[in-house]
Design a protein around this motif. Structure first.
Motif, mmCIF file in Angstrom:
data_model
loop_
_atom_site.group_PDB
_atom_site.id
_atom_site.type_symbol
_atom_site.label_atom_id
_atom_site.label_comp_id
_atom_site.label_asym_id
_atom_site.label_seq_id
_atom_site.Cartn_x
_atom_site.Cartn_y
_atom_site.Cartn_z
ATOM 1 N N UNK A 15 0.789 -1.073 -0.131
ATOM 2 C CA UNK A 15 -0.072 -0.039 0.013
ATOM 3 C C UNK A 15 0.668 1.212 -0.028
ATOM 4 N N UNK A 16 1.895 1.428 0.954
ATOM 5 C CA UNK A 16 2.704 2.505 0.945
ATOM 6 C C UNK A 16 3.830 2.524 0.090
ATOM 7 N N UNK A 17 4.212 1.253 -0.442
ATOM 8 C CA UNK A 17 5.250 1.174 -1.445
ATOM 9 C C UNK A 17 6.805 1.202 -0.829
ATOM 10 N N UNK A 18 6.745 1.013 0.530
ATOM 11 C CA UNK A 18 8.042 1.209 1.327
ATOM 12 C C UNK A 18 7.997 0.238 2.389
ATOM 13 N N UNK A 19 9.212 -0.518 2.383
ATOM 14 C CA UNK A 19 9.481 -1.635 3.505
ATOM 15 C C UNK A 19 9.565 -1.007 4.795
ATOM 16 N N UNK A 20 10.451 0.255 4.811
ATOM 17 C CA UNK A 20 10.622 0.755 6.240
ATOM 18 C C UNK A 20 9.207 1.486 6.766
ATOM 19 N N UNK A 21 8.490 2.113 5.622
ATOM 20 C CA UNK A 21 7.037 2.680 6.328
ATOM 21 C C UNK A 21 6.412 1.447 6.670
ATOM 22 N N UNK A 22 6.088 0.309 5.989
ATOM 23 C CA UNK A 22 5.148 -0.651 6.505
ATOM 24 C C UNK A 22 5.893 -1.203 7.817
ATOM 25 N N UNK A 23 7.112 -1.302 8.138
ATOM 26 C CA UNK A 23 7.649 -1.842 9.273
ATOM 27 C C UNK A 23 7.221 -0.775 10.463
ATOM 28 N N UNK A 24 7.239 0.483 10.245
ATOM 29 C CA UNK A 24 6.868 1.432 11.278
ATOM 30 C C UNK A 24 5.440 1.240 11.816
ATOM 31 N N UNK A 25 4.484 0.922 10.444
ATOM 32 C CA UNK A 25 3.147 0.850 10.892
ATOM 33 C C UNK A 25 2.764 -0.130 11.507
#
Length: 325
Positions: free
Chosen positions: A174-184
């Motif tokens: 959804x966000x196109x980012x592994x780091x962003x998904x990890x934070x979520x």
């Protein structure tokens, strides 16, 4: 969940992931929860207050990226598509089994009741807490569920990437980012650990209350309260040890461990049913006295019956509410 988070950041972990890793992580979580519960009495309340703020802010931190950044499916995909990936005999049975995860999220709403003796003006504060928590978490949970389903994408891909917790793979797509998904996903992990801390506090108070009424083996020890912190330390320790012992099942078979968790869901809702049924029986047979004119609860050294508190539904609405419950 922590293993799923590791898998999100390091996909190669799938080749070496073991059940006992999860058990050790669970032990660490229990140890953290035990430490918070047995520290000074005010620490738990402050911790829960901080968690409430994080809970509300974390909701927006997760749902806004899903709504703003992700590609979305159609209303038909979200509300009109039913899957039976467990190969159950019927779609209806699959739906009921799938309800377990949603139902699990509402367990513990009664936790405030178990802390009543440590709450000021409990007769008013506890019912308000119960209804407020159900209203807030029910609303936020439904919104999060719908937002996640709109961002679902290909469910088979998400299951292949993170079979235990596919929502983490959904976040990444959804966000196109592994780091962003990890934070979520980390926000959800932190909230779950925090819920474990509250569950341990609630469970230990039930254990202590039963011990005080001589209802458990070893009640002479379990009913003791620390004179320094006013916390039932032995009850907290007992609840923690039982959790540690149950987690050993996960080492042998993760499916069996999930079965134990499912039994706890059925057991807790079974206990709710018993309480609601007895309340209905008492209400219909006139077994609950009215309070005094000033709405104070009748008290005595010997309990001779039940008395209505200041928070109640009267008449037909109350009678209808109990079987609905």
């Amino acid at each position: 969940m922590i293993q799923g988070l590791i898998l999100l950041a390091h996909p190669e972990y799938a080749g070496v992931m073991q059940n006992w890793h999860g058990t050790l992580l669970l032990w660490a979580t229990i140890l953290l929860s035990y430490s918070i519960n047995t520290a000074i009495g005010s620490l738990l309340a402050r911790f829960e207050g901080f968690v409430l703020i994080l809970h509300i802010l974390g909701f927006f931190a997760v749902i806004l990226p899903l709504v703003i950044l992700g590609e979305h499916g159609t209303a038909t995909d979200v509300f009109g598509t039913f899957l039976n990936l467990g190969d159950w005999q019927t779609q209806g049975l699959s739906l009921c089994i799938g309800m377990m995860g949603n139902v699990f999220s509402f367990l513990g709403a009664d936790g405030a009741i178990h802390m009543s003796e440590e709450i000021r003006n409990a007769a008013i504060t506890v019912p308000r807490s119960l209804l407020a928590s159900l209203a807030i978490n029910g609303t936020l949970g439904l919104a999060m569920l719908i937002a996640t389903l709109y961002s679902l994408g290909d469910i088979d891909t998400a299951l292949a990437e993170n079979p235990q917790y596919p929502y983490m793979a959904i976040f990444e797509h959804a966000v196109g980012s592994k780091a962003g998904a990890a934070v979520m996903a980390s926000i959800i992990v932190v909230m779950t650990i925090s819920a474990t801390t509250g569950s341990l506090a609630s469970t230990s108070r039930i254990c202590w209350a039963f011990a005080r009424d001589h209802g458990l083996p070893g009640w002479r020890v379990l009913k003791k309260v620390s004179p320094r912190t006013s916390i039932p330390l032995y009850a907290v320790l007992t609840a923690s040890c039982i959790a540690v012992l149950l987690s050993l099942v996960n080492i042998g078979d993760a499916v069996a461990f999930n079965g134990v968790i499912s039994i706890s869901v059925a057991g807790l809702f079974g206990s709710y049913f018993i309480a609601a049924a007895l309340l209905l029986y008492r209400r219909l047979t006139g077994g609950i006295r009215s309070p005094k004119d000033d709405n104070t609860i009748l008290t005595s050294t010997i309990v001779t019956g039940l008395t209505w508190g200041p928070w109640r539904l009267r008449g037909a609405f109350g009678v209808a509410n109990n079987p609905f419950t």
